[in-house]
Design an enzyme around this catalytic site. Structure first.
Site, PDB file in Angstrom:
ATOM      1  N   ALA A 247      45.031  27.929  41.091  1.00 45.85           N
ATOM      2  CA  ALA A 247      43.900  28.676  40.544  1.00 45.85           C
ATOM      3  C   ALA A 247      44.354  29.909  39.767  1.00 45.85           C
ATOM      4  O   ALA A 247      45.538  30.242  39.700  1.00 45.85           O
ATOM      5  CB  ALA A 247      42.952  29.071  41.675  1.00 45.85           C
ATOM      6  N   HIS A 248      43.377  30.612  39.198  1.00 45.22           N
ATOM      7  CA  HIS A 248      43.699  31.735  38.314  1.00 45.22           C
ATOM      8  C   HIS A 248      44.381  32.885  39.069  1.00 45.22           C
ATOM      9  O   HIS A 248      44.099  33.165  40.214  1.00 45.22           O
ATOM     10  CB  HIS A 248      42.454  32.237  37.576  1.00 45.22           C
ATOM     11  CG  HIS A 248      41.357  32.761  38.446  1.00 45.22           C
ATOM     12  ND1 HIS A 248      40.139  33.135  37.935  1.00 45.22           N
ATOM     13  CD2 HIS A 248      41.281  32.992  39.770  1.00 45.22           C
ATOM     14  CE1 HIS A 248      39.364  33.571  38.912  1.00 45.22           C
ATOM     15  NE2 HIS A 248      40.038  33.496  40.031  1.00 45.22           N
TER      16      HIS A 248
END
Length: 339
Positions: A247-248
């Protein structure tokens, strides 16, 4: 500032226009013409930036922000310094998201351009298969092989001697040398960020990048999201299996291994030499120490110290999990009860 290779700057914009876009009220109408050039996080903003503040636990960061303007709830207005213009709203994140669209836009393939954009730079020895598209400003190093149907976005940098598998999609990314991206993998799409607005949930802009260091392998159909502001990074010689999600803002160190179905939530920090078994999951904003091992199907909700092996749901140190599992087995079998 968002990387201009990947984001077009649309600013500057007047505070009055940003307030209108975010359906917010400018606390001091005399500041309506103040010029704002870009968006930034609360603690990294300068006097040309607009930001938001919605978590009272970060009031110290709000008090010292250098931002030119900030979306803020009415009850939090006094947390901001006098130099920061307050834009009052009940939904600061959603208002900020709307305003950012007046300042930044992700760069996309030019619709009328050739499949290999004339502004793309390919060194000698790059091998292109049928159906490849490469956006403006992309750069690809010598000896890299690009499979059929690959889409490489504007500004993407790919080093030398890499292998990009069929139908992979790479955008908003910087890749080192000898990187392998397997079929169907997606790098650089927007990370998952949403906030409640007046009309329901809205997507939050993702203005960061993906940075992949040398000798990394990413398996088929895996996804690595670009950062919200900071970069999502994967360190040298890390090996990622098929169907993994990063994920980011995640930062993964060197020489890590991630087996299939592993999921790392946003802003997780992973040290060097960490191993994840299949289907392991890690909650957001955690630290996994160097040399740690996370067992298959483990669900991690706490920081993991260096060198430890954790497993189970919720994940805990291996020896503790073994003792608890043995005790539970005895109790379930009736061998641990007293007459």
């Amino acid at each position: 500032m968002p990387d201009p290779r990947f984001f077009d700057s649309l600013g500057p914009a007047a505070l009055s226009d940003l307030a209108r876009a975010g359906a917010a009220e400018l606390a001091d109408a005399a500041l309506a013409d103040r010029s704002i050039a870009h968006a930034a996080p609360l603690d990294a903003a300068d006097d040309q930036a607009i930001t938001f503040f919605s978590d009272a636990k970060r009031k110290d960061a709000a008090a010292t922000t250098r931002a030119g303007a900030c979306f803020v709830r009415p009850e939090h207005r006094d947390f901001l310094p006098a130099t920061c213009a307050a834009l009052i709203t009940r939904t600061p994140q959603a208002a900020w998201a709307a305003a950012v669209n007046l300042l930044h836009a992700p760069r996309r393939h030019e619709a009328a351009a050739a499949a290999i954009h004339p502004e793309a730079e390919l060194e000698d020895g790059v091998l292109l298969s049928p159906g490849v598209t490469i956006g403006q400003g992309a750069r690809i190093g010598r000896g890299t092989r690009i499979g059929p149907g690959v889409a490489i976005g504007p500004g993407v940098l790919i080093g030398r001697d890499g292998v990009i598998g069929p139908n992979a999609v790479i955008g908003f990314s910087l890749l080192g040398d000898r990187v392998t991206i397997s079929a169907g993998a997606v790098l650089g799409e927007a990370g998952f960020g949403a906030a409640p607005g007046p009309r329901g949930m809205v997507d939050l802009p993702q203005l960061g990048r993906v940075v992949i260091q040398d000798n990394v392998t990413i398996g088929a159909n895996s996804c690595v999201d670009r950062g919200a502001f900071a970069d999502t990074t994967i360190g040298e010689n890390t090996k990622i299996d098929n169907l993994v999600h990063v994920a980011h803002n995640v930062r993964i160190g060197r020489n890590c291994v991630l087996a299939a179905y592993t999921g790392l939530s946003g802003s997780t920090v992973v040290g060097d030499g960490v191993a994840f078994g299949g289907k392991a999951g890690v909650a957001d904003h955690l630290n996994i120490g160097s040399g740690a091992s996370i067992g298959a199907a483990a669900s991690v909700f706490k920081d993991v110290p260096e060198g430890e092996t954790w497993t189970g749901f919720p994940a805990r140190p291996l020896k503790r999990w073994l003792r608890e599992t043995a005790w539970l087995s005895r109790m379930a079998g009736g061998r641990g009860t007293r007459g």
